[in-house]
Design a protein around this motif. Structure first.
Motif, PDB file in Angstrom:
ATOM      1  N   LEU A 113       0.806  -1.225   0.000  1.00 21.81           N
ATOM      2  CA  LEU A 113       0.000   0.000   0.000  1.00 21.81           C
ATOM      3  C   LEU A 113       0.838   1.273   0.000  1.00 21.81           C
ATOM      4  N   LEU A 114       2.149   1.133   0.056  1.00 20.80           N
ATOM      5  CA  LEU A 114       3.007   2.308   0.188  1.00 20.80           C
ATOM      6  C   LEU A 114       3.052   3.108  -1.102  1.00 20.80           C
ATOM      7  N   PRO A 115       3.130   4.440  -0.973  1.00 20.12           N
ATOM      8  CA  PRO A 115       3.255   5.277  -2.168  1.00 20.12           C
ATOM      9  C   PRO A 115       4.637   5.084  -2.802  1.00 20.12           C
ATOM     10  N   PRO A 116       4.798   5.495  -4.063  1.00 18.06           N
ATOM     11  CA  PRO A 116       6.101   5.359  -4.725  1.00 18.06           C
ATOM     12  C   PRO A 116       7.183   6.150  -3.989  1.00 18.06           C
ATOM     13  N   PHE A 117       8.420   5.682  -4.130  1.00 14.07           N
ATOM     14  CA  PHE A 117       9.548   6.285  -3.423  1.00 14.07           C
ATOM     15  C   PHE A 117       9.700   7.770  -3.723  1.00 14.07           C
ATOM     16  N   ALA A 118       9.729   8.158  -4.988  1.00 16.60           N
ATOM     17  CA  ALA A 118       9.964   9.567  -5.351  1.00 16.60           C
ATOM     18  C   ALA A 118       8.875  10.466  -4.769  1.00 16.60           C
ATOM     19  N   GLU A 119       7.650  10.027  -4.836  1.00 14.50           N
ATOM     20  CA  GLU A 119       6.525  10.789  -4.268  1.00 14.50           C
ATOM     21  C   GLU A 119       6.678  10.925  -2.748  1.00 14.50           C
ATOM     22  N   SER A 120       7.102   9.850  -2.102  1.00 20.58           N
ATOM     23  CA  SER A 120       7.294   9.856  -0.652  1.00 20.58           C
ATOM     24  C   SER A 120       8.429  10.792  -0.248  1.00 20.58           C
ATOM     25  N   LEU A 121       9.520  10.721  -0.976  1.00 20.60           N
ATOM     26  CA  LEU A 121      10.668  11.580  -0.694  1.00 20.60           C
ATOM     27  C   LEU A 121      10.277  13.049  -0.820  1.00 20.60           C
ATOM     28  N   HIS A 122       9.547  13.382  -1.876  1.00 17.55           N
ATOM     29  CA  HIS A 122       9.103  14.761  -2.077  1.00 17.55           C
ATOM     30  C   HIS A 122       8.201  15.221  -0.930  1.00 17.55           C
ATOM     31  N   LEU A 123       7.245  14.386  -0.531  1.00 16.72           N
ATOM     32  CA  LEU A 123       6.321  14.759   0.532  1.00 16.72           C
ATOM     33  C   LEU A 123       7.060  15.001   1.850  1.00 16.72           C
ATOM     34  N   VAL A 124       7.979  14.124   2.200  1.00 10.95           N
ATOM     35  CA  VAL A 124       8.714  14.285   3.460  1.00 10.95           C
ATOM     36  C   VAL A 124       9.548  15.567   3.428  1.00 10.95           C
ATOM     37  N   ASN A 125      10.258  15.803   2.342  1.00 16.60           N
ATOM     38  CA  ASN A 125      11.074  17.019   2.247  1.00 16.60           C
ATOM     39  C   ASN A 125      10.212  18.278   2.252  1.00 16.60           C
ATOM     40  N   ALA A 126       9.130  18.279   1.505  1.00 16.38           N
ATOM     41  CA  ALA A 126       8.253  19.456   1.450  1.00 16.38           C
ATOM     42  C   ALA A 126       7.599  19.723   2.802  1.00 16.38           C
ATOM     43  N   THR A 127       7.235  18.672   3.504  1.00 13.34           N
ATOM     44  CA  THR A 127       6.605  18.825   4.813  1.00 13.34           C
ATOM     45  C   THR A 127       7.576  19.423   5.817  1.00 13.34           C
TER      46      THR A 127
END
Length: 197
Positions: free
Chosen positions: A82-96
């Protein structure tokens, strides 16, 4: 470590997976228990649906990064599919994390020594502060020396990540180690019984 406690809000219980952040009540309890590192007032914090949804989305992104960090070992079986794709996850964590810039502040109580507090550099909503603290904790763990010690627990039914403390550690806790050894003993005993005439 806050990031590990955050991803561990999904864990195994006696009846299956347990999500401590399944509703706003759970988010409120967890937020109050972690009020200090999240910059919350434990007495007055109450989670709403919007905060819950944003925190759960961030948790899934952090879990995706943890899954990448433990590779080539398998990720936690709780939600790997169920995990989102890596690149999308990396972007979300950095943006947050970047949404709430932090700055050091000198605190110097009248009856004590000075110390540093890290505070938001600009006013930010409670939701943004909470999520930024969680994202920053994940970044600190994943970019620091602890990443090399990050593991997935190998015990049956366990879905937790943990930091390996010694060379032979394979499980997140003594309880998981005992379950794994008991399961191995059962499998060996069953195989020996099946091979006897």
């Amino acid at each position: 470590m806050l990031a590990l406690e955050f991803v561990s809000t999904v864990h195994a219980g006696r009846t299956g997976l347990v999500d401590d952040l399944a509703d706003t009540g759970g988010m409120t309890v967890w937020g109050r228990e972690h009020a200090e590192p999240l910059g919350l007032d434990a007495a007055s914090f109450v989670a709403d649906e919007a905060l819950l949804a944003e925190v759960v989305e961030l948790r899934q992104a952090v879990r995706a990064l943890f899954a990448r960090a433990v590779s080539p070992e398998p990720p936690s079986g709780a939600d790997a599919h169920l995990l989102p794709p890596f690149a999308e996850s990396l972007h979300l964590v950095n943006a947050t994390a970047a949404a709430v810039p932090l700055a050091p502040r000198l605190d110097w109580p009248a009856d004590g020594a000075p110390n540093i507090a890290i505070v938001p550099a600009e006013p930010a909503s409670e939701s943004a502060r909470v999520r930024a603290a969680l994202a920053a904790s994940a970044i600190e763990l994943l970019a620091g020396p602890c990443r090399e010690r990050l593991r997935t627990c190998r015990a049956p039914r366990c879905v937790l990540y943990f930091l390996k403390e010694h060379v032979r550690q394979e499980w997140c806790s003594v309880g998981c180690g005992n379950r794994a050894r008991a399961a191995r003993h059962y499998r060996q005993h069953k195989a020996q019984s099946a091979s006897r005439p």
